[in-house]
Design an enzyme around this catalytic site. Structure first.
Site, mmCIF file in Angstrom:
data_model
loop_
_atom_site.group_PDB
_atom_site.id
_atom_site.type_symbol
_atom_site.label_atom_id
_atom_site.label_comp_id
_atom_site.label_asym_id
_atom_site.label_seq_id
_atom_site.Cartn_x
_atom_site.Cartn_y
_atom_site.Cartn_z
ATOM 1 N N ALA A 23 1.095 -1.187 0.094
ATOM 2 C CA ALA A 23 -0.272 -0.013 -0.094
ATOM 3 C C ALA A 23 0.896 1.251 0.067
ATOM 4 C CB ALA A 23 -0.789 -0.035 1.131
ATOM 5 N N ASN A 24 0.163 2.163 0.147
ATOM 6 C CA ASN A 24 1.142 3.700 0.359
ATOM 7 C C ASN A 24 0.327 4.712 1.386
ATOM 8 O OD1 ASN A 24 -0.763 5.617 -1.498
ATOM 9 N ND2 ASN A 24 -0.395 3.921 -2.966
#
Ligand code: CTP
Ligand code: CA
Length: 225
Positions: A33-34
């Site tokens: 993810a980020n």
């Protein structure tokens, strides 16, 4: 908001907005993810709706609420986001704000990956995700106005100009997402707008205000295109 109670210049126009991160599964319990919160994309969807547009938001996993006055489609992976966006064409306006994961795990495991005593850590082979903005920017059914963001930590203007050309966009909203900028995941944003005609450097504003100004800019660009 500066858009409340005003005219509805985008009445009759349809808009697609992407927002948030994507989650790319490693196994059933883990993902890549980020730091995107979805705040900027959700605010843009809201602002376009306030100006009368018929807005569909395609959002990756976020903790903020679905915006009022907007239809929201929830997705997890980049490929799901791409499919949802393509399913919404034709549209007048596309604003791709999502921080789409550039890579996914080539072969995600359908069982939880287990540690075995003495085993080396697993090697994760990655493969590139589809570029949703580029796909839309070069699509046979391309929206009249295609807008992208450019998240950069260096050479912001040069990189944004390259993205404008490569992705077939009409406007790139560039921002510096260095850790010390506090922009990624934060409340405020400082953007530069890059078009084929030039550049506008906007002052630091909260993300809702950036969205309101951007919705106004989009209205102008549609009227003059
Ligand atoms: N984008 C997209 N699909 C991707 C990657 C990016 O639609 N797979 C869109 C983003 O929503 C944004 C724009 O492309 O509007 C630029 O994203 P960015 O991450 O800044 O650029 P990339 O082309 O992915 O290049 P890099 O991350 O290497 O800078
Ligand atoms: Ca990227």
């Amino acid at each position: 908001s500066l858009l409340d109670g005003g005219a509805k210049p985008l009445k009759g126009r349809s808009a697609i907005v992407t927002s948030g991160p994507t989650h790319e599964p490693i196994d059933p319990v883990r993902y890549i993810a980020n730091r995107s919160s979805g705040r900027q994309g959700h605010a843009i969807a809201t602002a376009l709706a306030k100006l009368g547009a018929n807005v569909t938001l395609v959002s990756g996993p976020v903790t903020i609420a679905d915006p009022a006055g907007v239809k929201t489609i929830h997705v997890e992976r980049a490929e799901e986001m791409r499919d949802a966006v393509l399913g919404l064409l034709p549209a007048d306006i596309a604003v791709m704000v999502a921080a789409v994961a550039d890579w996914r795990v080539a072969t995600s495991s359908d069982q939880k990956i287990k540690k075995q005593p003495g085993d080396a850590p697993p090697m994760l082979a990655l493969t590139e995700n589809p570029d949703i903005l580029k796909t839309i920017g070069h699509h046979a059914n391309r929206p009249k106005l295609v807008i992208g963001f450019a998240a950069e930590t260096q050479n912001v203007e040069d990189n944004a100009r390259l993205k404008l050309a490569r992705k077939g966009a009409d406007l790139i909203v560039a921002n510096d997402v260095s850790p010390d900028s506090g922009i990624m995941g934060g409340e405020r944003n400082r953007v530069k707008l890059i078009t084929r005609d030039g550049i506008e450097d906007w002052p630091d504003m909260d993300k809702n205000t950036v969205a309101d100004h951007l919705a106004r800019k989009i209205t102008q660009m549609l009227e003059t295109s």
